[in-house]
Design a protein around this motif. Sequence first.
Motif, short mmCIF file in Angstrom:
data_model
loop_
_atom_site.label_atom_id
_atom_site.label_comp_id
_atom_site.label_asym_id
_atom_site.label_seq_id
_atom_site.Cartn_x
_atom_site.Cartn_y
_atom_site.Cartn_z
N UNK A 94 0.92 -1.33 0.00
CA UNK A 94 -0.17 -0.03 0.05
C UNK A 94 0.98 1.31 -0.07
N UNK A 95 0.20 2.25 -0.59
CA UNK A 95 0.95 3.69 -0.26
C UNK A 95 -0.09 4.29 0.79
N UNK A 125 -4.24 0.62 -1.71
CA UNK A 125 -3.65 -0.46 -2.06
C UNK A 125 -2.77 -0.05 -3.51
N UNK A 126 -1.71 -0.62 -3.55
CA UNK A 126 -0.96 -0.21 -4.91
C UNK A 126 -1.63 -1.30 -6.02
N UNK A 127 -1.60 -0.75 -7.18
CA UNK A 127 -1.79 -1.43 -8.29
C UNK A 127 -0.66 -1.36 -9.39
N UNK A 128 -0.30 -2.41 -9.77
CA UNK A 128 0.87 -2.55 -10.28
C UNK A 128 0.61 -2.20 -11.82
N UNK A 129 1.39 -1.30 -12.40
CA UNK A 129 1.19 -1.26 -13.96
C UNK A 129 1.97 -2.36 -14.60
N UNK A 175 -2.07 4.29 -12.25
CA UNK A 175 -3.28 3.70 -12.11
C UNK A 175 -3.86 3.77 -10.53
N UNK A 176 -2.97 4.06 -9.74
CA UNK A 176 -3.50 3.88 -8.34
C UNK A 176 -4.42 5.32 -8.06
#
Length: 612
Positions: A111-112, A130-134, A146-147
């Motif tokens: 998470x950030x 929550x972090x969403x990976x590119x 994307x986050x």
Amino acid sequence: LKEIIEPDDKVFTISTVNIEENSKSVNTYGSTKGSYYTVPPGFTRDRDVNSTVPRQLNEHSMRLCVEDLQDNDARAAFKNVGGLNLLNFENVRMFVHAEGDTNLFKTGDLTVFMRLGADFTDNYYEIEVPLVLSAPLAQNDREVWKVPFDVNLRELVELKLRRDRELNGDLFSVFPAYVKPTSQTMYIRGNPQYTNIQTLMIGIRNPKSPDRLPKSVCIWVNELRVTDIRTEDGWAATGRVNVKLADIGNVSGNFKYTTAGFGGLEQKVSQRLLENSLEYGVNANIAVDKFIPANEKIGIRLPMYVSYDKKTISPQFDPMNPDVPLEKSIANKPVESRQSYADKVEDNTVRRSIAFNNIQKVKVKPNAKKYIYDIENISINLSYSDTRRQNINIAEYDSKNYKAGIGYNYSPRAPTIEPLKKAGGIFKSPYLRLIKDFNFIPFPNNLSVRGDLDRTISKTLYSNGFLPNGDRDVVGMFPNYEKRFLFNRNYALGWSITKSLTFNYTAQTFAIIDEPYGGFTGFPNLPSGRSRTDSVIYNLKNGGRIKTFNQQVSLNYKLPLDKFPATNWLNADARYAAAYTFIAGPVRNLKTDEERFQLNLGNTAQNTRDIT
């Protein structure tokens, strides 16, 4: 010796990525599988207006990378911002990009987070996303960023209110609220206020998870901003009325009301009012002597001035929680204490005054003779005013001012005695004009004496806040008294002894009536056995403690050169003046229980003489 184990300190780097220097990202593994750097969606690069060629400015993002971040651990960057006020905005937004090895962890494992508040440990709001990976080698701006990091500031306020209801005053337990379960989590600790943000922190966290595995990731953060200005309307009204009551006097009143959100066209949103304010007042000048029967034969002059002013300020936000609307803060409290709290957070100021200026008896017959013993030579001034105030910080403020003055002024029509004015014979000679014009004035032209008492006593009791039942918390608080009691005297004598010789004398005395410490009730007598009231009267009878004394005397003489034919074309004046000034030095009470036991630290005396 046992070796001290150092804390886990994984590689954490802070750098920048930008278009011109490193638009192709390098992730933590040193490979080139990261995303291409792009400007966040909706933003364009600024143009350099100082350049002669069309050129766009570089565009940066902060890059945070961490390797093998342990389970339930975090790394962050911080900045001191020093008093940032976000009260006039609705949302805090930021673009976030994340990249890493998709084979090692899935979306949401890291998470950030952002903390904003007075500090990083005891008073802060925290928002976690929550972090969403590119995807590797992503180039589209919406695929790179994307986050979604979008914080509604009012939701932070609702979180604080919910915490206060459910934890019963336990402020320093981290309190979570899953406001948006699919996108972000909010936390609160202590009593943060986004009206006075001192610090900002942005970081990466590896939440506690069943696999308990360390993870590595890089994130970019860009365009941290506030959006959606709060634009609440406000209005204001003023009014004034004056009423003339024939020859009795006049009455005037004023009124002013402003609401939250009101401001001038030239003011910024942050400068608009944050409270409702009501001011009104009435004052009157009344000739009370008009109500005295047959006053035409008595000649009493009795002018009176009275005034009453009140100002009430009702804040839009709770002064104890400046980012919480007052209505919501009151609704969050127990029913029995709501009204009491609502009354006490208002800032109320009341001012009252009454004055009788220049009370005197005047001669009914305008051409009546003036005598030195006439009661008409005396004038009296009396006045009283007080100010009372209460607000969130002041439990009680009470200031009273008493003034009394009496003056004596005798200005007779003093006759000029010229015994040889009508003499003839040899006195008609121009060479004997000096003797013929001999004259003298037997009485002073002006004699005045005035004494003024000016006493102010103020009591201030501060408040520590509020008790659970809504009462003010004044435990351990003692009232602060401010006292000033002045006794000033003025003397003046003007005497034209002859038409050519004048004498003037003036003197001013400024004295202080020393008062005992504390208030006037509830205190024991002084060690001398004298009561505190008697002590004030004793000092008053002695004229007080002189602080300054000024005395001036002057003698002016017009030389009789115009009395002789040979010199009547000349003018000459002679003047003698002298002055004396005494300035008392500070005094120090060696024993506060004995007001007369003082140490004199020295006085200043000076005199001057001027011959012209």
